[in-house]
Design a protein around this motif. Structure first.
Motif, short mmCIF file in Angstrom:
data_model
loop_
_atom_site.label_atom_id
_atom_site.label_comp_id
_atom_site.label_asym_id
_atom_site.label_seq_id
_atom_site.Cartn_x
_atom_site.Cartn_y
_atom_site.Cartn_z
N LEU A 197 1.97 -1.18 -11.52
CA LEU A 197 1.16 -0.19 -11.33
C LEU A 197 -0.28 -0.91 -11.60
O LEU A 197 -0.46 -2.24 -12.40
CB LEU A 197 1.14 0.78 -12.33
CG LEU A 197 2.67 1.55 -11.99
CD1 LEU A 197 2.80 2.44 -12.91
CD2 LEU A 197 2.43 2.06 -10.48
N PRO A 198 -1.54 -0.38 -11.00
CA PRO A 198 -2.86 -0.99 -11.33
C PRO A 198 -3.11 -1.14 -12.92
O PRO A 198 -3.85 -1.89 -13.23
CB PRO A 198 -3.81 -0.09 -10.63
CG PRO A 198 -2.80 0.57 -9.61
CD PRO A 198 -1.26 0.52 -10.14
N GLN B 285 0.86 -1.28 0.03
CA GLN B 285 -0.07 0.11 -0.10
C GLN B 285 0.65 1.23 0.19
O GLN B 285 1.89 1.27 0.73
CB GLN B 285 -0.85 -0.04 1.14
CG GLN B 285 -2.03 0.91 0.97
CD GLN B 285 -2.88 0.75 2.34
OE1 GLN B 285 -2.63 0.69 3.24
NE2 GLN B 285 -4.27 0.83 2.15
N VAL B 286 0.58 2.39 -0.73
CA VAL B 286 1.03 3.58 -0.69
C VAL B 286 0.46 4.17 0.42
O VAL B 286 -0.55 4.53 0.61
CB VAL B 286 0.74 4.51 -2.00
CG1 VAL B 286 1.48 5.82 -1.91
CG2 VAL B 286 1.11 3.55 -3.29
N LYS C 31 2.88 9.85 -0.30
CA LYS C 31 3.49 10.42 -1.45
C LYS C 31 3.99 11.79 -1.18
O LYS C 31 3.08 12.69 -0.78
CB LYS C 31 2.43 10.39 -2.50
CG LYS C 31 2.77 10.80 -3.87
CD LYS C 31 1.30 10.53 -4.76
CE LYS C 31 1.74 11.30 -6.23
NZ LYS C 31 0.50 10.95 -7.15
N VAL D 212 2.05 7.58 -11.71
CA VAL D 212 2.38 7.65 -10.54
C VAL D 212 2.22 9.03 -9.87
O VAL D 212 1.81 9.53 -9.10
CB VAL D 212 3.88 7.16 -10.30
CG1 VAL D 212 4.48 7.81 -9.01
CG2 VAL D 212 4.20 5.76 -10.51
N VAL E 154 -0.16 -1.31 -4.94
CA VAL E 154 0.67 -1.62 -6.16
C VAL E 154 1.29 -3.05 -5.76
O VAL E 154 1.46 -3.32 -4.76
CB VAL E 154 1.65 -0.48 -6.44
CG1 VAL E 154 0.85 0.87 -6.68
CG2 VAL E 154 2.75 -0.33 -5.24
N LEU F 99 7.42 7.74 -3.06
CA LEU F 99 6.32 6.80 -2.57
C LEU F 99 6.88 5.91 -1.39
O LEU F 99 8.11 5.46 -1.57
CB LEU F 99 5.96 5.72 -3.71
CG LEU F 99 5.38 6.41 -5.03
CD1 LEU F 99 5.01 5.50 -6.00
CD2 LEU F 99 4.23 7.32 -4.57
N LEU G 67 -1.77 7.92 -8.93
CA LEU G 67 -1.64 7.12 -7.72
C LEU G 67 -1.55 8.16 -6.55
O LEU G 67 -1.12 9.14 -6.48
CB LEU G 67 -0.05 6.25 -7.77
CG LEU G 67 -0.10 5.30 -6.99
CD1 LEU G 67 -0.70 3.97 -7.33
CD2 LEU G 67 1.65 4.77 -7.24
N ASP H 127 -3.78 3.52 -2.09
CA ASP H 127 -3.68 2.85 -3.48
C ASP H 127 -2.77 1.37 -2.96
O ASP H 127 -1.73 1.69 -2.34
CB ASP H 127 -3.32 3.50 -4.67
CG ASP H 127 -4.21 4.59 -4.99
OD1 ASP H 127 -5.55 4.26 -4.62
OD2 ASP H 127 -4.02 5.40 -5.90
#
Length: 314
Positions: free
Chosen positions: A45-46, A8-9, A12, A82, A92, A22, A86, A90
């Motif tokens: 990435l998603p 999880q992020v 940022k 990103v 990843v 990140l 992002l 979120d």
């Protein structure tokens, strides 16, 4: 292929003009795999895009990873996602870590960074400092505003020489390096012109002094075998014909065998694959001469075959 885990992020942060960091952690709070200075991870990435980024946080923090991403207007969409999409919260995918740019033990280091090339050097500097090694850093960028992590580096005082190009011009590599001498390791990461310049500057130094990490692969000559060849996938039981102009990676994926990849230039190491039989035609920018001679692995995004048949552990 490394297992990809979901992280999880958790933060940022804008680190400079066009650079965000990140901070990543497991959603359940469990510890992350250990890593060493110079290591990178594959960020999935998603959107399905995979990109490689150097770990630039605290390697002694077992619960978070930090990477920094430069916005590349002419890139393939990963950095734009990103920067623009992002957000904290979120999730990843992350593969690795792996290290193609390890810090070799030494009593003395000279570090040279250009732009986002500072990222793999940050944990190296921390390690050198921790071990009491003598070290200095020369860090260049287009402008002071574009140079990430200057605040962190300021704690090291005059060991760090920051050189914004719009204020001071290009880096004075010869002046920074001084005369060739034994017992020094030079580590450099940055754009291709900087790497070419430091290779020239270190030409007279003892062998194995200079260590580079490349963002872009150098020009390659013609492949050792111009015609087609066959790749046997030992675990899948599939045989693939690889035609001229088609990468081994694309040929393997075309028959439904997935191989995680990122750079597609032979610079990141994401797609490293074990070779069980045959002689690979190494066309990457990662392996050392003795590793190429061993012939037990290859990077199918760029490397090919010297023989008419190659057997891979896929």
């Amino acid at each position: 292929m490394d297992d990809v885990v979901s992280l999880q992020v958790v933060a940022k942060t804008a680190e400079a003009d066009g650079v965000v960091s990140l901070t990543l952690a497991r959603p359940d709070g469990r510890r992350l795999p250990d890593w060493t200075p110079g290591a990178h991870v594959d960020l999935v990435l998603p959107t399905g895009i995979t990109r490689q980024y150097s770990l630039c946080g605290d390697r002694w923090d077992a619960h978070t990873y930090r990477v920094a991403v430069l916005r590349e207007p002419d890139g393939r969409g990963g950095s734009a996602f990103v920067h623009e999409v992002l957000a904290p919260g979120d999730v990843v995918g992350v593969g690795g870590p792996r290290n193609n740019f390890p810090l070799v033990p030494s009593a003395s280091y000279l570090f040279v960074a250009g732009g986002i090339g500072i990222t793999p050097l940050l944990p190296m500097i921390h390690q050198a400092d921790l071990l009491g090694a003598d070290w200095r850093l020369l860090y260049g960028g287009r402008s002071r505003r574009s140079m990430a992590f200057l605040d962190e580096l300021s704690a090291h005082g005059d060991r760090v020489q920051a050189v914004p190009q719009d204020e001071h011009g290009l880096l004075d590599l010869a002046g920074f390096l001084g005369e060739p001498r034994p017992g020094v390791r030079v580590y450099c990461c940055g754009p291709a012109p900087l790497l070419a310049a430091i290779e020239r500057a270190c030409a007279g130094w003892p062998p194995h002094t200079l260590h580079l990490e490349r963002f872009v692969a150098p020009e390659r000559g013609a492949p050792a075998r111009p015609g087609p060849f066959t790749v046997e996938l030992a675990r899948s039981g599939v045989v693939v014909d690889v035609r001229p102009g088609v990468s081994v990676l694309d040929a393997v994926r075309a028959v439904g065998v997935d191989v995680l990849s990122s750079c597609r230039q032979g610079t990141c190491g994401t797609c490293e694959t074990t070779v069980l039989a045959g002689r690979p035609d190494h066309r990457d920018s990662i392996l050392a001469d003795h590793e190429r001679a061993a012939g037990d692995c290859m990077f199918p995004c760029v490397s090919r075959s010297c023989d008419d048949r190659l057997v891979l552990d896929l």
